[in-house]
Design a protein around this motif. Structure first.
Motif: not given
Length: 427
Positions: A124-130
């Motif tokens: 799994a990975i976490i991304v930030n749309n900012y």
């Protein structure tokens, strides 16, 4: 030769009462049975913690990951600055980017307890749309994205229509109105840069998800998919995850592991099997067998099984053991048999107040413990026989604490009703 996936994940989600809506089910089933995919689910940063209402999406991602698919979690650093108007009667309170960044870090830690971030290709990975919105040119966005959205179509979406009807004075701000464009572009961005072909969300996200699907079709001529999960509601129709008084958070500093354990332990019989299907990975046959049994002993109940499962997965084995120990102290041990160590465990684990070792009226203590908001309310609680000191019912409004009520010279157990406790520590 492509190795087919024997597990029908869509059927599994449906059997567990998780699946609510799906786009192009037959096509998606074919793809999932023949290859591993990348999928995503987004969470806006509206608080410094997720709550139990978010768990169904995380558990659904976990089901996909266990079959080899790659889950991507999008935390909306940018969209949190706007606020999703979907089925909200008024605009959310806006927070600064600095606060949102702190919340991003805290929520990331919670998610890492549930999904696997170190399992090879499907980690799994976490991304930030900012990270992509802060550098997006407004002219580019209007020209390349805005041109695909039509006002009359957006106005017909339930999330927008309901807001307009229920808030006739201010209606909806342009910022909130544009939220769908931002979430749609999230899907398009992840499709282009991370090869994501499936978006997952709660049932209130259907309009935003289908808008993203349409945008990708227009921009890239690609076919992508969307799934929503059933909204979890209680018998009275209110949203699950929030009680009349407070939200059940995943952060142990906002909702203690003991309170978390107790919440699941007190799920009503009318909902317990539904929640065992939705929240656990127990085989359906085991749950169905449990239905047939009559368990009068609390520790053998389906509620106890659910409480153990949920507390362990969210707070770990240590906090589960501690929560069970606290439960045993409060509900099964005679107050006369409690040791000083038992009281010390309670002091660090349940609601407590520390006060000077002098005379205090019971009414004053009820206010300090937040069991009552005023002397009038405190008096009513006492007269209604709702208050207990060291498990002895108190009916006198003039009650004064004495050394007799202070176990080991420092501890007094205060109870309101059957399940609300507060430990008083006398300095």
């Amino acid at each position: 030769m492509i190795k087919k996936n024997k597990t029908n994940i869509l059927k599994k989600l449906k059997d567990r009462n998780i699946l609510y809506q799906i786009t192009n089910q037959n096509k998606l089933f074919t793809i999932l049975s023949q290859q591993n995919i990348n999928l995503y689910c987004g969470f806006d940063l509206t608080a410094d913690s997720l709550h139990i209402g978010h768990l169904i999406q995380l558990f659904t991602l976990k089901y996909f990951q266990e079959l080899g698919h790659k889950p991507i979690i999008l935390l909306g650093g940018a969209t949190s600055l706007i606020g999703d108007p979907s089925f909200k009667l008024k605009e959310r309170k806006m927070n600064s980017i600095d606060i949102i960044n702190i919340w991003f870090h805290k929520i990331s830690i919670q998610i890492k307890k549930i999904l696997d971030f170190n399992c090879g290709k499907n980690s799994a990975i976490i991304v930030n749309n900012y990270n992509w919105f802060y550098k997006t040119n407004i002219l580019f966005f209007l020209e390349k994205i805005g041109k695909y959205f039509y006002i009359n179509h957006m106005m017909n979406k339930d999330s927008i229509k309901n807001r307009m009807i229920n808030n006739e004075i201010n209606g909806i701000s342009f910022a909130e109105f544009s939220y769908t464009l931002l979430q749609s572009y999230d899907f398009a961005y992840l499709n282009k840069n991370f090869d994501v072909i499936l978006q997952l969300g709660g049932s209130d996200q259907w309009g935003n998800i289908t808008s993203g699907i349409d945008l990708i079709k227009k921009m890239y001529k690609k076919k992508v998919f969307g799934i929503t999960t059933n909204l979890i509601v209680k018998n009275d129709g209110t949203k699950f995850g929030k009680t009349e008084k407070k939200t059940i958070w995943l952060d142990k500093n906002k909702t203690s592991p003991y309170e978390f354990f107790q919440f699941w332990l007190n799920i009503p019989d009318s909902l317990i099997f539904k929640f065992l299907y939705m929240f656990t990975n127990l085989e359906l046959e085991i749950i169905n067998d449990f239905k047939k049994k009559k368990n009068d002993i609390k520790k053998n109940s389906p509620q106890y099984l659910l409480a153990e499962y949920m507390t362990k997965i969210v707070h770990g084995e240590h906090n589960l053991v501690l929560s069970k120990k606290i439960t045993n102290i409060l509900f099964y041990k005679n107050i006369k048999n409690l040791s000083q160590n038992d009281f010390s465990i309670l002091l660090n684990s349940i609601n407590n107040i520390v006060i000077n070792n002098k005379e205090f009226s019971l009414q004053k203590i009820l206010i300090l413990s937040k069991f009552a908001s005023s002397h009038t309310q405190a008096s009513k609680l006492i007269k209604s026989n709702s208050i207990y000191i060291n498990n002895e019912q108190i009916s006198k409004t003039s009650f004064i604490f004495t050394k007799y009520h202070k176990k080991f010279k420092h501890f007094t157990l205060l109870r309101k009703g059957k399940k609300n406790f507060c430990l008083i520590y006398w300095k």
